[in-house]
Scaffold this active site. Structure first.
Site, mmCIF file in Angstrom:
data_model
loop_
_atom_site.group_PDB
_atom_site.id
_atom_site.type_symbol
_atom_site.label_atom_id
_atom_site.label_comp_id
_atom_site.label_asym_id
_atom_site.label_seq_id
_atom_site.Cartn_x
_atom_site.Cartn_y
_atom_site.Cartn_z
ATOM 1 N N ARG A 1 -5.155 1.261 -47.203
ATOM 2 C CA ARG A 1 -5.704 2.323 -47.955
ATOM 3 C C ARG A 1 -4.900 2.901 -48.813
ATOM 4 N NH1 ARG A 1 -9.219 -0.534 -46.070
ATOM 5 N NH2 ARG A 1 -11.043 0.215 -44.798
ATOM 6 N N SER B 1 -16.296 6.135 -44.740
ATOM 7 C CA SER B 1 -15.116 6.537 -43.649
ATOM 8 C C SER B 1 -14.422 7.759 -44.167
ATOM 9 C CB SER B 1 -14.119 5.489 -43.163
ATOM 10 O OG SER B 1 -14.975 4.360 -42.657
ATOM 11 N N GLU C 1 -8.901 9.405 -45.252
ATOM 12 C CA GLU C 1 -9.216 8.377 -46.153
ATOM 13 C C GLU C 1 -10.079 8.999 -47.380
ATOM 14 O OE1 GLU C 1 -11.604 4.118 -45.969
ATOM 15 O OE2 GLU C 1 -10.229 4.702 -44.374
#
Length: 309
Positions: A167, A216, A298
């Site tokens: 990520r 998310s 995130e």
């Protein structure tokens, strides 16, 4: 007030950003620029005073803009940056092309970028975050990316330049990603579309796709990925540690951790950015107290707290 460069696209002062993010929160940007094309973007950045911060924004699918807004020029790419070209295994997409659209067009041509189908957002954001699911990531398929530097130069970036991690990618502040080329494996178009339909059905069954969310909220601990495979282990997923801490459905103001999927932060209707970020921080604190695990955001959070006077 800072003298801004002349543009051929649209340059708007004091532009509210709340209607441009999926969570529908956030204050205004000092300036909002929609370049007409690559040359317009390049010339604008080259002429922009160095003290003006630059924030590239995709479709706002993975973003909380705080209630005080952004002291920056927000750059949002649109038409002119959303083309998709396919040449054998090479799929080249503009940064404004939607991930789902790229996956569908590639499948039509018998090329497998199916993992992009269920990822909300655009290719620029997917690059920035090394987006992935079902065990595949942008880093696995990227050949090269194009960007415009803060000083207005067009440059080509390799996967090594972007230094991908879970990520994460390493992109200098103020650089604007404009296109990406992927090496897409071959596949049968019918089978690829069938797989994407299956993935969509699974997503809709397990995630609050009809609510206002930003995907998310937290990364899976320790880099554990969500592969979507039947043998996937769930003991260290973000949703599991949130659930184990009793936080499914937790609320703060108009913000809520989804009852359907507790790693989805949703705006139930009247949330502020402070509600959403505050609830997220409360979740992080309780999960840490319960399990010793520090959840990492995130969702990107940017801007200044509090309303602008």
């Amino acid at each position: 007030m800072t003298q801004m460069p002349d543009v051929r696209g649209r340059l708007t002062p004091n532009r509210a950003l709340s209607d441009l993010t999926w969570l529908r929160v956030g204050g205004p940007a000092d300036w909002f620029f929609q370049p007409a094309d690559l040359d317009d973007l390049r010339q604008f950045l080259a002429a922009l005073p160095g003290e003006v911060a630059v924030f590239p924004m995709g479709v706002g699918s993975n973003l909380i803009v705080r209630d005080g807004g952004l002291r920056a020029v927000v750059i949002r790419l649109g038409r002119g940056f959303n083309g998709i070209e396919i040449d054998d295994a090479r799929v080249t997409a503009g940064a404004a092309a939607l991930d789902a659209h790229v996956a569908r067009k590639a499948a039509d041509a018998g090329r497998d970028l199916t993992f992009l189908r269920t990822i909300p957002g655009s290719i620029g954001g997917a690059l920035r975050m090394n987006a992935g699911c079902y065990g595949s990531y942008i880093a696995d398929v990227l050949v090269e990316a194009q960007a415009v530097t803060r000083s207005g130069e067009v440059t080509t970036l390799t996967p090594e330049d972007l230094d991908f991690a879970y990520r994460h990618s390493a992109l200098p502040d103020g650089w604007v990603l404009t296109a990406a080329t992927f090496d897409a494996p071959a596949g049968d178009p019918g089978a690829l579309h069938a797989r994407m339909d299956e993935q969509l059905a699974k997503r809709d069954a397990t995630q609050p796709t009809k609510d206002r969310s930003a995907g998310s909220t937290f990364r899976n601990p320790a880099g554990f990925s969500s592969t979507g495979r039947t043998d996937d282990v769930h003991d260290l997923k973000a949703w599991k540690v949130i659930d184990d801490a009793g936080l499914r459905g937790a609320r703060q103001g108009g913000a809520q951790m989804s009852e359907k999927h507790p790693n989805f932060l949703i705006n139930t209707g009247d949330a502020t950015a402070a509600d959403l970020e505050g609830l997220g921080e409360a979740v992080r604190k309780k999960v840490y107290a319960q399990s010793g695990i520090t959840l990492e955001w995130e969702i990107m959070r940017v801007g200044e707290a509090g309303p602008v006077d």
